[in-house]
Motif scaffolding. Structure first.
Motif, PDB file in Angstrom:
ATOM      1  N   ILE A  70       0.813  -1.226   0.000  1.00  0.00           N
ATOM      2  CA  ILE A  70       0.000   0.000   0.000  1.00  0.00           C
ATOM      3  C   ILE A  70       0.844   1.272   0.000  1.00  0.00           C
ATOM      4  O   ILE A  70       0.313   2.368  -0.105  1.00  0.00           O
ATOM      5  CB  ILE A  70      -0.983   0.015   1.198  1.00  0.00           C
ATOM      6  N   GLY A  71       2.158   1.089   0.114  1.00  0.00           N
ATOM      7  CA  GLY A  71       3.038   2.256   0.083  1.00  0.00           C
ATOM      8  C   GLY A  71       4.424   1.878  -0.401  1.00  0.00           C
ATOM      9  O   GLY A  71       4.930   0.806  -0.067  1.00  0.00           O
ATOM     10  N   ALA A  72       5.031   2.732  -1.223  1.00  0.00           N
ATOM     11  CA  ALA A  72       6.404   2.509  -1.684  1.00  0.00           C
ATOM     12  C   ALA A  72       7.030   3.866  -1.978  1.00  0.00           C
ATOM     13  O   ALA A  72       6.489   4.644  -2.764  1.00  0.00           O
ATOM     14  CB  ALA A  72       6.414   1.637  -2.938  1.00  0.00           C
ATOM     15  N   ALA A  73       8.142   4.131  -1.308  1.00  0.00           N
ATOM     16  CA  ALA A  73       8.826   5.418  -1.500  1.00  0.00           C
ATOM     17  C   ALA A  73      10.325   5.188  -1.488  1.00  0.00           C
ATOM     18  O   ALA A  73      10.820   4.293  -0.805  1.00  0.00           O
ATOM     19  CB  ALA A  73       8.432   6.389  -0.394  1.00  0.00           C
ATOM     20  N   SER A  74      11.038   5.991  -2.274  1.00  0.00           N
ATOM     21  CA  SER A  74      12.497   5.861  -2.341  1.00  0.00           C
ATOM     22  C   SER A  74      13.156   7.115  -1.793  1.00  0.00           C
ATOM     23  O   SER A  74      12.717   8.239  -2.060  1.00  0.00           O
ATOM     24  CB  SER A  74      12.931   5.651  -3.793  1.00  0.00           C
ATOM     25  N   PHE A  75      14.225   6.907  -1.017  1.00  0.00           N
ATOM     26  CA  PHE A  75      15.003   8.018  -0.482  1.00  0.00           C
ATOM     27  C   PHE A  75      16.452   7.947  -0.948  1.00  0.00           C
ATOM     28  O   PHE A  75      17.291   8.691  -0.466  1.00  0.00           O
ATOM     29  CB  PHE A  75      14.928   8.013   1.055  1.00  0.00           C
ATOM     30  N   VAL A  76      16.733   7.027  -1.888  1.00  0.00           N
ATOM     31  CA  VAL A  76      18.115   6.847  -2.351  1.00  0.00           C
ATOM     32  C   VAL A  76      18.331   7.583  -3.670  1.00  0.00           C
ATOM     33  O   VAL A  76      17.385   8.060  -4.296  1.00  0.00           O
ATOM     34  CB  VAL A  76      18.473   5.344  -2.505  1.00  0.00           C
ATOM     35  N   VAL A  77      19.585   7.623  -4.092  1.00  0.00           N
ATOM     36  CA  VAL A  77      19.982   8.438  -5.249  1.00  0.00           C
ATOM     37  C   VAL A  77      19.237   8.063  -6.519  1.00  0.00           C
ATOM     38  O   VAL A  77      18.786   8.929  -7.262  1.00  0.00           O
ATOM     39  CB  VAL A  77      21.512   8.317  -5.469  1.00  0.00           C
ATOM     40  N   ASP A  78      19.073   6.750  -6.788  1.00  0.00           N
ATOM     41  CA  ASP A  78      18.460   6.370  -8.073  1.00  0.00           C
ATOM     42  C   ASP A  78      16.947   6.595  -8.088  1.00  0.00           C
ATOM     43  O   ASP A  78      16.284   6.469  -9.119  1.00  0.00           O
ATOM     44  CB  ASP A  78      18.806   4.929  -8.451  1.00  0.00           C
ATOM     45  N   ASN A  79      16.376   6.895  -6.897  1.00  0.00           N
ATOM     46  CA  ASN A  79      14.962   7.263  -6.797  1.00  0.00           C
ATOM     47  C   ASN A  79      14.007   6.190  -7.304  1.00  0.00           C
ATOM     48  O   ASN A  79      12.919   6.481  -7.782  1.00  0.00           O
ATOM     49  CB  ASN A  79      14.699   8.588  -7.523  1.00  0.00           C
ATOM     50  N   THR A  80      14.411   4.914  -7.231  1.00  0.00           N
ATOM     51  CA  THR A  80      13.477   3.831  -7.556  1.00  0.00           C
ATOM     52  C   THR A  80      13.283   2.976  -6.306  1.00  0.00           C
ATOM     53  O   THR A  80      14.120   2.973  -5.403  1.00  0.00           O
ATOM     54  CB  THR A  80      14.012   2.911  -8.673  1.00  0.00           C
TER      55      THR A  80
END
Length: 629
Positions: A70-80
């Motif tokens: 129900i949720g997926a977020a990226s905080f790393v450089v490649d943004n995936t």
């Protein structure tokens, strides 16, 4: 997300705690890890309800949310949010993977049904690490986002070396989460078996150690004299077992770096200095024409065999004890003596005893950052865990390197087992505080293995509470603990003030209304923790604890004390009588070591409150290295 550990933990499809909690349906687990393979069958959502109305998170494009993820977020450089490491998919599946029938890895554990410990829970994934590691800023941003989005529990299978609590980003982020009602479950670290090697030691974190399960990927070494030694391997070749091979072991240490003898067609015995045999040794044996390898565990690792699927050569890993016997056979007689061996591959064996055993790599107390607080808190399955894996991440060399399940080890694997169980307890008791849930899991744990003996460590000695925490997690009992030891922000603040002072409290709590002038400083011994750590000394040392009744309104508990040699333990009052739910009672435990010998440095006992329906156990550790005031 395993085909064995839920059953080993007593979780049974269609009955018991899974049935009572709807498999964790409605609970939301937040993961801070390396992302997720969203298309894995473990994360399908057929038959699942939509997330609760309180959920505020979303899926970062191109990921499409469903009722499971129900949720997926990226905080790393490649943004995936893609998992290009595998770690995140494995941990997420272990906590909350759906039932996947016929799951296996490399043909092993075949025919099993894989499931997480809370297969009905919703998932939210925050990618804060990649193959290069994790930035502290990403980690804190991920924790903040998860709490804001509305997760019920946070799972962090990551950590660093022991750091003072006010310099530890996970401890700081976790304090904020816990103050909002979100329990944070963290890996204790993989730096065992040495003492004082823990990470994630804050008292408000649920810190997890790792143990074995009752399953072995059996690869027995049979010597020419008929002796058999039960090794393990993920590279199984049944045809190999039908032949006998000359056995090669160079006199002295043999790390299989190079060979000055002809080993063509031989089974080679190799020493190892690492928990997992190095790829370079396998390559050297293969290039020199060896038929197979027997790897001997490094002495520190004792009976813990850590498996990885990196190798195509038939092989077996054996314990240090068995390795010494195999070496003894290989060195008997002259160099021209015909020593032979074969490896008998038996695929997957279940019902192995004793289990659990503490995994050698599992980090140990006593805690450096939180002296006087027992860490780890709990132990769970973390050795050779079969779970979900992104098929795009290669597992081994060669054309068959694409797998949707993999076997890996670590306190990283133990942590999500406990996270899923937290989700089940939260589902059963939505109003419980993080500390109450943690207490429920600790006081209902088991200190005995499947043979009824005290859990052992990697050397088959009685394991200390500094290895196992309160014990091995028991989900069925955790949802109904009877009594809980509760704690809140002000208690933790008092502990920080006593340990580190006002500046540290400002850093950790980030809350101007909490200052050391307003909260009462609390020593570690007096913190209302479900485990008791005191100095080992002749003079009586008293600690107070308060329990809250969460069982039947009318409940009577009697204190049962397990007193080790050299200690005297007294509990006052020795009976607790409750007349209503949520009623609180305080008692005093007095420990003295007047009978301890001068050489004794550690004594371990337990206080158990027993009623008609419940058994509430707290470890008691008396340690000469503890200096509490």
């Amino acid at each position: 997300m395993t085909t064995r550990s839920p059953g080993f933990l007593g979780l049974v499809h269609g009955s018991g705690v899974w049935n009572a909690t709807g498999y964790g349906e409605g609970a939301i687990i937040g993961f801070l890890d390396t992302g997720i393979d969203e298309k894995h069958p473990s994360f399908r959502d057929d038959g699942m309800p939509p997330p609760p109305a309180r959920w505020k998170g979303a899926c970062q494009p191109p990921v499409r949310c469903n009722n499971k993820l129900i949720g997926a977020a990226s905080f790393v450089v490649d943004n995936t949010t893609d998992d290009d490491v595998g770690h995140g998919t494995h941990t997420t599946g272990t906590a909350a993977g759906r039932f996947v029938e016929g799951a296996s890895a490399f043909g092993l554990g075949a025919g099993g049904t894989a499931a997480g410990t809370a297969p009905g829970a919703h998932l939210a994934v925050y990618k804060v690490c990649d193959a290069q590691g994790c930035f502290e800023s990403d980690l804190l941003a991920g924790m903040d986002a998860a709490v804001k989005d509305g997760v019920d529990v946070l799972s962090l299978s990551l950590g660093g070396i022991s750091t003072p609590l006010d310099k530890d980003p996970i401890a700081i982020g976790a304090f904020a989460a816990v103050s909002k009602g979100v329990l944070v479950v963290c890996a204790g670290g993989n730096s065992g078996p040495q003492p004082s090697t823990l990470s994630n030691e804050a008292p408000w974190i649920l810190t997890v150690g790792a143990g074995s399960v009752d399953r072995s990927y059996r690869a027995a070494v049979r010597l020419g004299d008929g002796e058999m030694f039960q090794g393990e391997s993920l590279t199984q070749d049944k045809q190999f077992s039908s032949k006998v091979y000359p056995l090669y072991y160079s006199q002295g240490m043999n790390y299989c770096d190079f060979f000055d003898a002809n080993i063509t067609g031989m089974v080679v015995v190799c020493d190892t200095e690492t928990p997992v045999p190095p790829m370079s040794s396998i390559d050297a044996v293969r290039e020199a024409g060896g038929a197979g390898v027997v790897f001997i565990n490094e002495p520190d690792f004792g009976y813990t065999i850590v498996l990885e699927k990196l190798y195509s050569l038939p092989m077996s890993q054996v314990t240090a004890v068995d390795g010494n016997k195999i070496m003894g056979y290989a060195m008997k007689g002259s160099a021209t003596t015909n020593h032979t061996a074969t490896i008998v591959f038996n695929s997957t064996v279940v019902g192995v005893k004793p289990a659990p055993i503490v995994a050698a790599f599992s980090s140990r107390g006593p805690s450096v950052a939180s002296p006087g607080v027992l860490k780890p808190d709990i132990m769970a399955p973390g050795l050779n865990i079969l779970a979900a894996w992104p098929s795009q991440v290669p597992v081994a060399e060669g054309p068959e390197s694409s797998h949707s399940f993999n076997v890996i080890s670590g306190t990283s694997m133990a942590t999500p087992h406990v996270t899923g169980i937290v989700a089940l307890v939260k589902k059963a008791h939505p109003d419980w505080s993080p500390a109450a849930i943690k207490s429920a899991i600790m006081t209902t744990s088991s200190a005995v293995d499947n043979e009824g003996h005290h859990i052992m460590d990697e050397e088959h000695r009685k394991a200390s509470f500094y290895s196992i925490g309160a014990g091995h997690v028991v989900p069925a009992k955790a949802v109904d603990p009877g009594l809980v030891y509760d704690l809140g922000d002000r208690d933790y603040a008092g502990y920080i003030c006593r340990l580190l002072g006002d500046a540290a409290l400002k850093t950790i709590a980030g809350n101007t209304s909490l200052t050391c002038t307003e909260v009462e400083p609390i020593s570690a011994a007096q913190l209302n923790y479900p485990a008791i750590v005191v100095p080992l000394r002749a003079e009586p040392f008293a600690v107070n604890r308060t329990v809250t009744n969460v069982g039947p309104a009318k409940s009577n508990y009697t204190a049962k004390i397990d007193t080790p040699k050299g200690l005297a333990i007294k509990v006052e009052p020795a009976e607790l009588k409750f007349t209503k739910v949520k009623e609180r009672k305080t008692f005093t435990v007095t420990v003295s070591a007047a009978g301890a010998s001068a050489e004794q440095t550690l004594a371990e006992g337990a206080l158990t409150w027993v009623s008609h329906h419940h058994v509430v156990r707290s470890p008691i550790v008396a340690d000469s290295s503890i200096t509490l005031i």
